[in-house]
Design an enzyme around this catalytic site. Structure first.
Site, short mmCIF file in Angstrom:
data_model
loop_
_atom_site.label_atom_id
_atom_site.label_comp_id
_atom_site.label_asym_id
_atom_site.label_seq_id
_atom_site.Cartn_x
_atom_site.Cartn_y
_atom_site.Cartn_z
N ALA A 76 -35.55 -3.72 -7.92
CA ALA A 76 -36.22 -4.71 -8.77
C ALA A 76 -37.41 -5.36 -8.07
O ALA A 76 -38.38 -5.75 -8.72
CB ALA A 76 -35.22 -5.79 -9.19
N TYR A 77 -37.36 -5.47 -6.75
CA TYR A 77 -38.43 -6.15 -6.02
C TYR A 77 -39.64 -5.26 -5.74
O TYR A 77 -40.65 -5.73 -5.22
CB TYR A 77 -37.89 -6.77 -4.72
CG TYR A 77 -37.21 -8.11 -4.95
CD1 TYR A 77 -37.08 -8.66 -6.22
CD2 TYR A 77 -36.69 -8.84 -3.88
CE1 TYR A 77 -36.46 -9.89 -6.42
CE2 TYR A 77 -36.07 -10.08 -4.07
CZ TYR A 77 -35.96 -10.60 -5.35
OH TYR A 77 -35.35 -11.82 -5.54
N ASP A 122 -22.34 4.58 -3.80
CA ASP A 122 -22.24 3.22 -4.32
C ASP A 122 -21.66 2.37 -3.18
O ASP A 122 -20.54 2.61 -2.72
CB ASP A 122 -21.30 3.24 -5.53
CG ASP A 122 -21.04 1.87 -6.10
OD1 ASP A 122 -21.33 0.84 -5.44
OD2 ASP A 122 -20.52 1.81 -7.24
N ILE A 123 -22.41 1.37 -2.76
CA ILE A 123 -22.02 0.60 -1.57
C ILE A 123 -20.71 -0.16 -1.78
O ILE A 123 -20.04 -0.49 -0.81
CB ILE A 123 -23.18 -0.33 -1.16
CG1 ILE A 123 -23.10 -0.72 0.32
CG2 ILE A 123 -23.22 -1.59 -2.03
CD1 ILE A 123 -24.37 -1.35 0.87
N ASP A 135 -26.80 -6.26 -6.07
CA ASP A 135 -26.26 -7.63 -6.07
C ASP A 135 -25.24 -7.78 -7.21
O ASP A 135 -24.12 -8.30 -7.01
CB ASP A 135 -27.44 -8.60 -6.26
CG ASP A 135 -27.13 -10.03 -5.91
OD1 ASP A 135 -26.09 -10.30 -5.28
OD2 ASP A 135 -27.96 -10.90 -6.26
N1 APR Z 1 -24.91 0.74 -4.19
C1 APR Z 1 -25.99 1.00 -3.41
N2 APR Z 1 -27.26 0.82 -3.79
C2 APR Z 1 -27.46 0.34 -5.04
C3 APR Z 1 -26.41 0.01 -5.93
C4 APR Z 1 -25.08 0.23 -5.46
N3 APR Z 1 -24.00 -0.03 -6.21
N4 APR Z 1 -26.96 -0.44 -7.09
C5 APR Z 1 -28.29 -0.40 -6.94
N5 APR Z 1 -28.60 0.08 -5.71
C6 APR Z 1 -29.92 0.34 -5.09
C7 APR Z 1 -31.13 0.44 -5.98
O1 APR Z 1 -31.19 1.72 -6.60
C8 APR Z 1 -32.25 0.24 -4.98
O2 APR Z 1 -32.55 1.44 -4.28
O3 APR Z 1 -30.25 -0.75 -4.24
C9 APR Z 1 -31.64 -0.74 -3.98
C10 APR Z 1 -32.17 -2.15 -4.10
O4 APR Z 1 -32.43 -2.45 -5.46
P1 APR Z 1 -32.06 -3.86 -6.11
O5 APR Z 1 -30.59 -4.01 -6.22
O6 APR Z 1 -32.86 -3.99 -7.36
O7 APR Z 1 -32.54 -4.94 -4.99
P2 APR Z 1 -34.02 -5.54 -4.67
O8 APR Z 1 -35.11 -4.58 -4.96
O9 APR Z 1 -33.90 -6.09 -3.27
O10 APR Z 1 -34.18 -6.72 -5.70
C11 APR Z 1 -33.40 -7.89 -5.54
O11 APR Z 1 -32.58 -7.79 -7.79
O12 APR Z 1 -30.60 -7.87 -8.88
C12 APR Z 1 -31.51 -8.58 -8.32
O13 APR Z 1 -30.29 -10.51 -7.57
C13 APR Z 1 -31.12 -9.46 -7.15
O14 APR Z 1 -32.96 -10.78 -7.77
C14 APR Z 1 -32.49 -9.87 -6.78
C15 APR Z 1 -33.29 -8.59 -6.87
#
Ligand code: APR
Length: 175
Positions: free
Chosen positions: A128-129, A16-17, A40
């Site tokens: 999510a993207y 978890d980052i 995020d």
């Molecule tokens: N630590 C590390 N990685 C994480 C964590 C965490 N706490 N939570 C989620 N992830 C991972 C996810 O499993 C995925 O592999 O981060 C990666 C990116 O996923 P998303 O957070 O969904 O980011 P993204 O695909 O870039 O989509 C961005 O999602 O929440 C929204 O505001 C954000 O609208 C934006 C979109």
């Protein structure tokens, strides 16, 4: 898994980052910089409201895909958060790979300007993207490795990957 490129170490860990200390933490934000779920959501939840307040004050119109902006890190174990906007996957013919590499390059360049020595990064756009994970990992690892090899002034860049599968795909890309 880790590998030295030039003067910088590229490290892959599962976790978890928000729990790992670094000078700067990369975020996977949206173009409105409005917060959301995924990494995020976790960063704003743990960092606290000061981060969103700073984003609203300094970047009220957000920042486009392929770019990044920095704020303080609130309660997170870091000095800065660098909010990067990756592309939404639209099939691959809409400049997604250039935007994804651009998001990482923006983070690296801001980290260098700030004087950060250690940086953590999530797998931008791979949640999510909807960016296909193999390609997202190849671009992520390739862009950071090339930058370190070219002399980016960071001692350590750590991808913090949220699942065993994501870690395995990044490990394949690094090897
Ligand atoms: N630590 C590390 N990685 C994480 C964590 C965490 N706490 N939570 C989620 N992830 C991972 C996810 O499993 C995925 O592999 O981060 C990666 C990116 O996923 P998303 O957070 O969904 O980011 P993204 O695909 O870039 O989509 C961005 O999602 O929440 C929204 O505001 C954000 O609208 C934006 C979109």
């Amino acid at each position: 898994m880790e590998h030295q490129f030039g003067g910088g170490l590229l490290v892959l860990v599962e976790g978890d980052i928000t729990l790992i200390a670094a000078d700067a933490i990369g975020n996977a934000a949206n173009a409105a910089l409005a917060g959301g779920g995924g990494v995020d959501g976790a960063i704003h939840r743990v960092g606290g409201p000061a981060i969103m307040a700073e984003l609203r004050a300094r970047h009220p119109y957000g920042t486009p895909a392929g770019t990044a902006v920095e704020t303080g890190a609130g309660q997170l174990p870091a000095r800065w958060v660098i909010h990067a906007v990756g592309p939404v996957w639209q099939g691959g013919d809409h400049g997604e790979s250039v935007q994804l590499a651009g998001a990482y390059l923006s983070v690296l360049s801001i980290a260098a300007e700030l004087g950060a020595r250690t940086l953590t990064l999530p797998a931008i756009s791979a949640g999510a993207y909807g960016y296909p994970l193999d390609d997202a990992a190849r671009i992520a690892v390739g862009t950071v490795a090339e930058s370190l090899r070219a002399g980016a002034p960071l001692e350590r860049v750590t991808f913090v990957l949220y699942s065993p599968r994501t870690l395995a795909v990044f490990e394949r890309a690094l090897s």
